[in-house]
Design a protein around this motif. Structure first.
Motif, PDB file in Angstrom:
ATOM      1  N   GLN A 133      43.761 -23.800   6.696  1.00 26.26           N
ATOM      2  CA  GLN A 133      44.521 -24.973   6.265  1.00 26.26           C
ATOM      3  C   GLN A 133      44.126 -25.396   4.855  1.00 26.26           C
ATOM      4  O   GLN A 133      44.975 -25.779   4.054  1.00 26.26           O
ATOM      5  N   ARG A 134      42.841 -25.300   4.540  1.00 24.29           N
ATOM      6  CA  ARG A 134      42.394 -25.661   3.190  1.00 24.29           C
ATOM      7  C   ARG A 134      42.970 -24.705   2.146  1.00 24.29           C
ATOM      8  O   ARG A 134      43.284 -25.120   1.028  1.00 24.29           O
ATOM      9  N   ARG A 135      43.135 -23.407   2.521  1.00 21.99           N
ATOM     10  CA  ARG A 135      43.748 -22.472   1.572  1.00 21.99           C
ATOM     11  C   ARG A 135      45.200 -22.881   1.288  1.00 21.99           C
ATOM     12  O   ARG A 135      45.662 -22.814   0.144  1.00 21.99           O
ATOM     13  N   LYS A 136      45.910 -23.299   2.315  1.00 20.64           N
ATOM     14  CA  LYS A 136      47.291 -23.743   2.133  1.00 20.64           C
ATOM     15  C   LYS A 136      47.356 -24.973   1.223  1.00 20.64           C
ATOM     16  O   LYS A 136      48.242 -25.080   0.370  1.00 20.64           O
ATOM     17  N   VAL A 137      46.407 -25.890   1.401  1.00 22.67           N
ATOM     18  CA  VAL A 137      46.378 -27.090   0.564  1.00 22.67           C
ATOM     19  C   VAL A 137      46.047 -26.716  -0.881  1.00 22.67           C
ATOM     20  O   VAL A 137      46.634 -27.259  -1.824  1.00 22.67           O
ATOM     21  N   SER A 138      45.119 -25.783  -1.068  1.00 20.85           N
ATOM     22  CA  SER A 138      44.792 -25.315  -2.424  1.00 20.85           C
ATOM     23  C   SER A 138      46.015 -24.702  -3.095  1.00 20.85           C
ATOM     24  O   SER A 138      46.254 -24.903  -4.299  1.00 20.85           O
ATOM     25  N   PHE A 139      46.785 -23.946  -2.319  1.00 24.34           N
ATOM     26  CA  PHE A 139      48.006 -23.348  -2.861  1.00 24.34           C
ATOM     27  C   PHE A 139      49.000 -24.427  -3.251  1.00 24.34           C
ATOM     28  O   PHE A 139      49.639 -24.349  -4.318  1.00 24.34           O
ATOM     29  N   ALA A 140      49.136 -25.451  -2.425  1.00 20.33           N
ATOM     30  CA  ALA A 140      50.036 -26.558  -2.748  1.00 20.33           C
ATOM     31  C   ALA A 140      49.617 -27.223  -4.053  1.00 20.33           C
ATOM     32  O   ALA A 140      50.460 -27.551  -4.909  1.00 20.33           O
ATOM     33  N   GLY A 141      48.314 -27.412  -4.244  1.00 16.70           N
ATOM     34  CA  GLY A 141      47.827 -28.009  -5.477  1.00 16.70           C
ATOM     35  C   GLY A 141      48.131 -27.151  -6.688  1.00 16.70           C
ATOM     36  O   GLY A 141      48.364 -27.659  -7.787  1.00 16.70           O
ATOM     37  N   ALA A 142      48.134 -25.821  -6.494  1.00 14.21           N
ATOM     38  CA  ALA A 142      48.398 -24.902  -7.604  1.00 14.21           C
ATOM     39  C   ALA A 142      49.870 -24.875  -7.986  1.00 14.21           C
ATOM     40  O   ALA A 142      50.208 -24.791  -9.170  1.00 14.21           O
ATOM     41  N   VAL A 143      50.763 -24.931  -7.004  1.00  8.22           N
ATOM     42  CA  VAL A 143      52.193 -24.751  -7.313  1.00  8.22           C
ATOM     43  C   VAL A 143      52.917 -26.051  -7.612  1.00  8.22           C
ATOM     44  O   VAL A 143      53.997 -26.028  -8.214  1.00  8.22           O
ATOM     45  N   VAL A 144      52.339 -27.204  -7.211  1.00 10.71           N
ATOM     46  CA  VAL A 144      53.044 -28.465  -7.419  1.00 10.71           C
ATOM     47  C   VAL A 144      53.180 -28.786  -8.907  1.00 10.71           C
ATOM     48  O   VAL A 144      54.089 -29.536  -9.316  1.00 10.71           O
ATOM     49  N   SER A 145      52.317 -28.196  -9.736  1.00 12.50           N
ATOM     50  CA  SER A 145      52.404 -28.437 -11.182  1.00 12.50           C
ATOM     51  C   SER A 145      53.550 -27.673 -11.827  1.00 12.50           C
ATOM     52  O   SER A 145      53.793 -27.812 -13.026  1.00 12.50           O
ATOM     53  N   ASN A 146      54.235 -26.832 -11.049  1.00  7.85           N
ATOM     54  CA  ASN A 146      55.410 -26.096 -11.535  1.00  7.85           C
ATOM     55  C   ASN A 146      55.035 -25.124 -12.668  1.00  7.85           C
ATOM     56  O   ASN A 146      55.648 -25.137 -13.738  1.00  7.85           O
ATOM     57  N   PRO A 147      54.037 -24.263 -12.430  1.00  7.97           N
ATOM     58  CA  PRO A 147      53.541 -23.401 -13.508  1.00  7.97           C
ATOM     59  C   PRO A 147      54.497 -22.265 -13.834  1.00  7.97           C
ATOM     60  O   PRO A 147      55.300 -21.846 -13.007  1.00  7.97           O
ATOM     61  N   GLN A 148      54.369 -21.751 -15.049  1.00 12.08           N
ATOM     62  CA  GLN A 148      55.077 -20.532 -15.431  1.00 12.08           C
ATOM     63  C   GLN A 148      54.205 -19.299 -15.218  1.00 12.08           C
ATOM     64  O   GLN A 148      54.719 -18.186 -15.140  1.00 12.08           O
ATOM     65  N   LEU A 149      52.884 -19.508 -15.160  1.00 17.66           N
ATOM     66  CA  LEU A 149      51.926 -18.431 -14.906  1.00 17.66           C
ATOM     67  C   LEU A 149      50.954 -18.913 -13.844  1.00 17.66           C
ATOM     68  O   LEU A 149      50.306 -19.952 -14.016  1.00 17.66           O
ATOM     69  N   LEU A 150      50.858 -18.163 -12.753  1.00 20.63           N
ATOM     70  CA  LEU A 150      50.067 -18.581 -11.602  1.00 20.63           C
ATOM     71  C   LEU A 150      49.037 -17.510 -11.261  1.00 20.63           C
ATOM     72  O   LEU A 150      49.376 -16.335 -11.109  1.00 20.63           O
ATOM     73  N   PHE A 151      47.772 -17.923 -11.156  1.00 19.38           N
ATOM     74  CA  PHE A 151      46.695 -17.028 -10.757  1.00 19.38           C
ATOM     75  C   PHE A 151      46.303 -17.340  -9.313  1.00 19.38           C
ATOM     76  O   PHE A 151      46.022 -18.496  -8.983  1.00 19.38           O
ATOM     77  N   LEU A 152      46.267 -16.303  -8.472  1.00 23.97           N
ATOM     78  CA  LEU A 152      45.922 -16.458  -7.064  1.00 23.97           C
ATOM     79  C   LEU A 152      44.737 -15.557  -6.744  1.00 23.97           C
ATOM     80  O   LEU A 152      44.840 -14.342  -6.826  1.00 23.97           O
ATOM     81  N   ASP A 153      43.604 -16.159  -6.387  1.00 26.17           N
ATOM     82  CA  ASP A 153      42.384 -15.407  -6.111  1.00 26.17           C
ATOM     83  C   ASP A 153      42.100 -15.463  -4.614  1.00 26.17           C
ATOM     84  O   ASP A 153      41.755 -16.520  -4.081  1.00 26.17           O
ATOM     85  N   GLU A 154      42.251 -14.324  -3.938  1.00 26.76           N
ATOM     86  CA  GLU A 154      42.063 -14.230  -2.480  1.00 26.76           C
ATOM     87  C   GLU A 154      42.839 -15.344  -1.769  1.00 26.76           C
ATOM     88  O   GLU A 154      42.285 -16.124  -0.997  1.00 26.76           O
ATOM     89  N   PRO A 155      44.145 -15.417  -1.979  1.00 25.41           N
ATOM     90  CA  PRO A 155      44.894 -16.601  -1.540  1.00 25.41           C
ATOM     91  C   PRO A 155      45.025 -16.764  -0.035  1.00 25.41           C
ATOM     92  O   PRO A 155      45.135 -17.894   0.446  1.00 25.41           O
ATOM     93  N   THR A 156      45.042 -15.670   0.737  1.00 23.89           N
ATOM     94  CA  THR A 156      45.363 -15.807   2.165  1.00 23.89           C
ATOM     95  C   THR A 156      44.143 -15.687   3.072  1.00 23.89           C
ATOM     96  O   THR A 156      44.292 -15.587   4.291  1.00 23.89           O
ATOM     97  N   VAL A 157      42.947 -15.709   2.519  1.00 25.26           N
ATOM     98  CA  VAL A 157      41.737 -15.633   3.337  1.00 25.26           C
ATOM     99  C   VAL A 157      41.705 -16.807   4.321  1.00 25.26           C
ATOM    100  O   VAL A 157      41.865 -17.959   3.930  1.00 25.26           O
ATOM    101  N   GLY A 158      41.524 -16.501   5.588  1.00 23.89           N
ATOM    102  CA  GLY A 158      41.423 -17.541   6.614  1.00 23.89           C
ATOM    103  C   GLY A 158      42.745 -17.997   7.195  1.00 23.89           C
ATOM    104  O   GLY A 158      42.763 -18.728   8.191  1.00 23.89           O
ATOM    105  N   MET A 159      43.860 -17.593   6.601  1.00 27.08           N
ATOM    106  CA  MET A 159      45.164 -17.992   7.135  1.00 27.08           C
ATOM    107  C   MET A 159      45.526 -17.163   8.346  1.00 27.08           C
ATOM    108  O   MET A 159      45.212 -15.968   8.406  1.00 27.08           O
TER     109      MET A 159
END
Length: 297
Positions: A133-159
């Motif tokens: 669940q914390r990984r999902k929240v971290s992802f939400a924090g990353a994409v809510v800024s509406n980036p043009q370039l997104l870095f994802l480091d081990e994004p689905t660990v624990g999901m």
């Protein structure tokens, strides 16, 4: 297409110890790049250089046409780090709203929370959530800024499986919005499915940059499985067959060139049923490359 990231003979060293050596790479707008490599290969160093956390020689890297870490680049970049932020006494909705408030052109936080399946936990404290669940929240924090370039480091660990599927569905949405994404992950089967190109970093150098299909074409090992009334001995000496096994489920042929073996099976095709061909996965090819030190030709 527009180049978002350009590496021009990039080299980097810590205390005269070489970490990266003459890297050249162009990442285009809207591209999804999978960056993989063994521990210690230099992946984190490379990402920190692109993000402007570390600094390289002049003009070795350009991001959005300028220097990494510039105000222009920072405004267009977002990162989902490998380690979740350790924040106590803050709710999920507050966390997402916080990241939105720091962006120039954010998405609607409520819409992001709903799209990522966080509605049921939006009023819970982050430190009370599971790892997935914390990984999902971290992802939400990353994409809510509406980036043009997104870095994802081990994004689905624990999901769990459902959360992973929802995550990759959202990545497809970002792809359609022309967001450029750099993914590092030990779940290589996920990178194999989603990345437009794969960059394999070994001992500070790229041993391969290209599509998954092109990489797989260099590695022709695989298995052919089928059912038949014919004897196993009919197939043991066919072209490229290295081993053959028979069980109640059928016959499995191990081949070092599945195309050649399939051609050799054509005279028997009317007597073969339920044929499946399994080629090498990115994980098996990656292990082969890292053990041998490079891409086999």
């Amino acid at each position: 297409m527009t180049a978002i990231i350009q590496l021009n003979n990039l080299s980097f060293a810590y205390d005269k110890k070489s970490v990266l050596k003459n890297l050249n790479l162009t990442v285009q707008s809207g591209e999804i790049l999978g960056l993989v490599g063994p521990n210690g290969a230099g992946k984190t160093t490379l990402l920190h250089l692109i993000q402007g956390i570390l600094h390289s020689s002049h003009h070795a890297i350009t991001v959005f046409g300028g220097q990494p870490g510039s105000l222009l680049a920072k405004a267009k970049i977002s990162t989902m780090p490998q380690k979740d932020l350790q924040l106590n006494n803050i709710k999920v909705s507050e966390f997402v709203n916080l990241f939105a408030s720091q962006a120039d052109h954010p998405q609607n936080p409520a819409a992001v929370i709903q799209a990522l399946g966080l509605t049921e936990i939006k009023n819970r404290l982050i430190n009370q959530l599971s790892g997935g669940q914390r990984r999902k929240v971290s992802f939400a924090g990353a994409v809510v800024s509406n980036p043009q370039l997104l870095f994802l480091d081990e994004p689905t660990v624990g999901m769990d499986a459902g959360a992973r599927q929802n995550f990759w569905d959202y990545i497809e949405t970002l792809r359609q919005q022309n967001v450029t994404i750099i993914i590092t992950s030990h779940y290589l089967e996920e990178i194999q499915k989603v990345a437009d190109r794969i960059a394999i970093l070994q001992t500070g150098q790229f041993s391969y940059v290209g599509s998954w299909q092109a990489l797989q074409s260099h590695h022709t090992n695989g298995q052919l499985h089928f059912t038949t009334s014919l004897a196993l001995s009919v197939f043991t000496h066919l072209s490229a067959v290295t081993a053959a096994h028979q069980t109640t489920a059928g016959i499995t042929l191990l081949s070092n060139d599945t195309d050649l073996t399939l051609q050799a099976l054509l005279p028997f095709i009317d007597q073969l049923h339920d044929i499946t061909i399994t080629r090498e996965s990115l994980e098996s090819i990656f292990l082969e490359m890292t053990n041998k030190g490079g891409l086999s030709k």
